[in-house]
Design a protein around this motif. Sequence first.
Motif, PDB file in Angstrom:
ATOM      1  N   SER A 182      74.343  -3.236  28.928  1.00 27.49           N
ATOM      2  CA  SER A 182      74.656  -4.494  28.249  1.00 27.49           C
ATOM      3  C   SER A 182      76.064  -5.003  28.534  1.00 27.49           C
ATOM      4  CB  SER A 182      74.467  -4.329  26.732  1.00 27.49           C
ATOM      5  OG  SER A 182      75.528  -3.578  26.161  1.00 27.49           O
ATOM      6  N   VAL A 183      76.940  -4.097  29.027  1.00 28.64           N
ATOM      7  CA  VAL A 183      78.326  -4.508  29.298  1.00 28.64           C
ATOM      8  C   VAL A 183      78.641  -4.478  30.788  1.00 28.64           C
ATOM      9  CG1 VAL A 183      79.167  -3.845  27.032  1.00 28.64           C
ATOM     10  CG2 VAL A 183      79.187  -2.159  28.892  1.00 28.64           C
ATOM     11  N   GLY A 184      77.596  -4.468  31.612  1.00 28.16           N
ATOM     12  CA  GLY A 184      77.802  -4.512  33.054  1.00 28.16           C
ATOM     13  C   GLY A 184      78.181  -3.193  33.674  1.00 28.16           C
ATOM     14  N   GLY A 185      77.976  -2.093  32.964  1.00 27.04           N
ATOM     15  CA  GLY A 185      78.284  -0.777  33.505  1.00 27.04           C
ATOM     16  C   GLY A 185      77.106  -0.199  34.266  1.00 27.04           C
ATOM     17  N   PRO A 186      77.270   1.005  34.832  1.00 21.40           N
ATOM     18  CA  PRO A 186      76.172   1.643  35.557  1.00 21.40           C
ATOM     19  C   PRO A 186      75.069   2.105  34.614  1.00 21.40           C
ATOM     20  CG  PRO A 186      78.007   3.156  35.336  1.00 21.40           C
ATOM     21  CD  PRO A 186      78.487   1.834  34.790  1.00 21.40           C
ATOM     22  N   TRP A 187      73.864   2.123  35.109  1.00 16.42           N
ATOM     23  CA  TRP A 187      72.748   2.654  34.338  1.00 16.42           C
ATOM     24  C   TRP A 187      71.606   2.940  35.296  1.00 16.42           C
ATOM     25  CZ3 TRP A 187      67.852   0.291  33.255  1.00 16.42           C
ATOM     26  CH2 TRP A 187      67.678  -0.977  33.846  1.00 16.42           C
ATOM     27  N   SER A 188      70.630   3.677  34.851  1.00 22.22           N
ATOM     28  CA  SER A 188      69.512   4.059  35.704  1.00 22.22           C
ATOM     29  C   SER A 188      68.196   3.767  35.007  1.00 22.22           C
ATOM     30  CB  SER A 188      69.588   5.555  36.042  1.00 22.22           C
ATOM     31  OG  SER A 188      68.375   6.025  36.588  1.00 22.22           O
ATOM     32  N   ALA A 189      67.405   2.888  35.614  1.00 26.08           N
ATOM     33  CA  ALA A 189      66.076   2.610  35.066  1.00 26.08           C
ATOM     34  C   ALA A 189      65.213   3.868  35.070  1.00 26.08           C
ATOM     35  CB  ALA A 189      65.402   1.506  35.871  1.00 26.08           C
ATOM     36  N   GLY A 190      65.416   4.721  36.069  1.00 20.42           N
ATOM     37  CA  GLY A 190      64.665   5.972  36.128  1.00 20.42           C
ATOM     38  C   GLY A 190      65.006   6.903  34.981  1.00 20.42           C
ATOM     39  N   ASP A 191      66.307   6.966  34.632  1.00 22.86           N
ATOM     40  CA  ASP A 191      66.713   7.790  33.491  1.00 22.86           C
ATOM     41  C   ASP A 191      66.082   7.283  32.207  1.00 22.86           C
ATOM     42  OD1 ASP A 191      68.292   9.263  35.199  1.00 22.86           O
ATOM     43  OD2 ASP A 191      70.208   8.580  34.379  1.00 22.86           O
ATOM     44  N   VAL A 192      66.115   5.969  32.006  1.00 27.00           N
ATOM     45  CA  VAL A 192      65.561   5.382  30.785  1.00 27.00           C
ATOM     46  C   VAL A 192      64.070   5.679  30.681  1.00 27.00           C
ATOM     47  CG1 VAL A 192      65.054   3.209  29.603  1.00 27.00           C
ATOM     48  CG2 VAL A 192      67.327   3.581  30.603  1.00 27.00           C
ATOM     49  N   ALA A 193      63.344   5.491  31.774  1.00 24.78           N
ATOM     50  CA  ALA A 193      61.900   5.741  31.773  1.00 24.78           C
ATOM     51  C   ALA A 193      61.604   7.218  31.507  1.00 24.78           C
ATOM     52  CB  ALA A 193      61.293   5.310  33.099  1.00 24.78           C
ATOM     53  N   ALA A 194      62.399   8.088  32.125  1.00 25.13           N
ATOM     54  CA  ALA A 194      62.174   9.520  31.939  1.00 25.13           C
ATOM     55  C   ALA A 194      62.442   9.940  30.493  1.00 25.13           C
ATOM     56  CB  ALA A 194      63.065  10.312  32.891  1.00 25.13           C
ATOM     57  N   ASP A 195      63.490   9.385  29.900  1.00 25.12           N
ATOM     58  CA  ASP A 195      63.827   9.762  28.529  1.00 25.12           C
ATOM     59  C   ASP A 195      62.792   9.246  27.532  1.00 25.12           C
ATOM     60  OD1 ASP A 195      66.057  11.117  29.384  1.00 25.12           O
ATOM     61  OD2 ASP A 195      67.431   9.472  29.023  1.00 25.12           O
ATOM     62  N   LEU A 196      62.305   8.041  27.741  1.00 20.95           N
ATOM     63  CA  LEU A 196      61.258   7.517  26.861  1.00 20.95           C
ATOM     64  C   LEU A 196      59.977   8.326  27.004  1.00 20.95           C
ATOM     65  CD1 LEU A 196      61.827   3.667  27.285  1.00 20.95           C
ATOM     66  CD2 LEU A 196      62.346   5.061  25.266  1.00 20.95           C
ATOM     67  N   ALA A 197      59.661   8.727  28.224  1.00 21.22           N
ATOM     68  CA  ALA A 197      58.471   9.548  28.440  1.00 21.22           C
ATOM     69  C   ALA A 197      58.625  10.908  27.772  1.00 21.22           C
ATOM     70  CB  ALA A 197      58.210   9.710  29.935  1.00 21.22           C
ATOM     71  N   ARG A 198      59.838  11.470  27.862  1.00 21.13           N
ATOM     72  CA  ARG A 198      60.052  12.759  27.220  1.00 21.13           C
ATOM     73  C   ARG A 198      59.907  12.627  25.708  1.00 21.13           C
ATOM     74  NH1 ARG A 198      59.010  17.296  28.792  1.00 21.13           N
ATOM     75  NH2 ARG A 198      60.210  16.982  30.730  1.00 21.13           N
ATOM     76  N   HIS A 199      60.473  11.566  25.120  1.00 24.29           N
ATOM     77  CA  HIS A 199      60.298  11.353  23.684  1.00 24.29           C
ATOM     78  C   HIS A 199      58.814  11.282  23.339  1.00 24.29           C
ATOM     79  CE1 HIS A 199      60.855   9.686  19.632  1.00 24.29           C
ATOM     80  NE2 HIS A 199      59.905   8.837  19.947  1.00 24.29           N
ATOM     81  N   ASP A 200      58.048  10.582  24.135  1.00 26.75           N
ATOM     82  CA  ASP A 200      56.619  10.450  23.854  1.00 26.75           C
ATOM     83  C   ASP A 200      55.907  11.800  23.933  1.00 26.75           C
ATOM     84  OD1 ASP A 200      56.950   7.754  23.469  1.00 26.75           O
ATOM     85  OD2 ASP A 200      56.232   7.174  25.455  1.00 26.75           O
TER      86      ASP A 200
END
Length: 689
Positions: A182-200
């Motif tokens: 949200s502030v223009g920093g680095p991020w990984s769509a793969g990390d986000v998807a993996a973490d949501l999948a792990r939560h599920d």
Amino acid sequence: MPDRSIRRRSPVALEHPIPTRADLSRDEWLARADALLEVARAHATPGAGRILFPGDEGGYGAAVDGLEGFARTFLLAGFRIAGARGEGVDELIDFSARGVATGVDPDAADRWVRMDEHAQAKVEAASIALVLDLTRPWIWDRLSELTQHRVIAWLAPAVGDDTYPQTNWVWFRLVVQTFLRSVGGPWSAGDVAADLARHDSFVRSGGWLADGPERAFDHYVGWALHVYPILWSRMSGAAELAGGRTPADIARLDDFLGDALDLVGGDGSPLLQGRSLIYRFAAAAPFWAGVIAGVPSHTLGRLRHAADRIVTHFADHGAPDAAGILTMGWHHEWRPLAQSYSGPGSPYWAVKGFLGILLPADHPVWTAPAEALPVESGDVLAAIETPGWIVSGTRADGIVRVVNHGTDKALAGARTADSPLYARIGYSTATAPLVDERGWLEPLEQSAALVDHAGRATSRTAMTLVSARVQDDADGRVGIGASVSDAHWVDPDPTAHRHGAGLAGTVSSAGTMRVVSIVRGSSEVRLVTVEELAAGVSADDLRLRIGGWPVASDAVRAGTDGSGAWAAANGRVSGIRALALDGRAADGVADVVARPDASPLGADVRIPVTEHPVRVGETVAVVLDLAGGAPQAAPTATLDRDGRTLAITWADGIRTVSTLTDSESPVPAARHHEVRSGTSHAIAKEQHA
């Protein structure tokens, strides 16, 4: 799936919907929050980057302690600033902004520990990122460009870091990366998807989640695994990442809250079970999350009241202490309750219980009529399938009890020593498991264990859940829980870290044990059968010990009379009595075991127990009771010839007939047991002493 028809779900179905004690007003909530924040600021370092509360240094060192102190109280500051919409909290905003600037300044003496220096920074980074998003107009937007770049650089190592434990920690990486994006920093769509999948992958039935792959069911289900999805969904840009998942998260929370409400004691005490109990009133957080999410099945007044009762319970019992500090303990400081790594700032995750103050004064939750907890309105009897719990709450004394046949914080088949925080048969809102050194090595309270000549007691970790259900007949309702375990001894390996799970070590098998619980009100009839012994193990070398509810206080009264034992303090009585089988007199020997300084609830700790000869294939029966005020008379019971029909006449004269399934039956077919006992005269006499 559990029978949801037997659960209280409707807010209007309660007999006494109005609590007898008034809830805090919003102004009173804010006053308590401000008092905590004022004390925190008084313990800040010169640059405000660290907050160092008094007390012994934690297992991770003073630098981590200072980061924890800042980040966790920063959560409370964020709730306070957001709820005020930035008005009238200028001093708090300035202090918080100064602390952030100092924390990310690499040359500051009180800078924050980096993630590459210590993994605990990953936990605290999530609180910092969450609050920077929550208070964006008042803190983030006012930071200098240099400080903003430094914040991004401090958070950036979370991206691509695959060393986060696959537990509730996945939310720490999710929250940080959502803010960075949200502030223009680095991020990984793969990390986000993996973490949501792990939560599920943690999702279980009934709205419950496991804290990782283990059978870890505790307060983390509520204060982490349900709270973070709700708060995350409100972060800038999270809706784009969520992909429409938020309604399902809300539905799970809605379902879970029905159970969570049942588990709060009438005095506001949460269940004393699971790790990190020094977070205390963080247990209120899921109720506020339900308000924020707008769950459909629970009224605003009941959810606010549950949070209120929990926070007020601790305030009434000395937390925070006279100096305004949350110490490592429950009501009072008691270091053994904390994890090995905990430091003086760790208890401040408790501020999650103040989550509701981020809701502004005009939110309808603050004017909704208060509605009572389930146990304030009537007796509660419920089965929770996922953790394998039978829940029994009694309105007369406000105590909520859990009989546990499925939770041990272990993988299925993994044999360790029992964790006193997870693997005991019973937990309640009025008693605490024994978590001194001996408690981690020897199951005693709320256990059924084989004890050898050396005094070693078996563990039951990796038990198989057979059932957790409520039988609702015309004559009355009872909860039925059952499990089978490979009873085993463990000689633990040396370790410096205790994170809640049972200790690993060298394991030797003792045999197979079946435990069946029939629960009604304050009483449990417990049937224990040693089905077989391991090769080389002789019954002559063993005794079966069954432990009752532990009572702790400054001074506990206790005694025995033949086959019964009792302990009493603070108007609460724990009793255990052996019941006769096959027409024979009960052969259990009753005793009261003292375990000084083993409980956070008092230095004098007594546990009523019975001990029995070991006869393979023969069922031992006892009745256990935990009640406030006058004790219950022991019930009488008859187990039919097929081993499947159990008739019990309870102390109040109600007779229930339970049909056990084949897997629940404690005895082989064609065996006939009769179980009888009279009133516990020793307990009755004690009440008039």
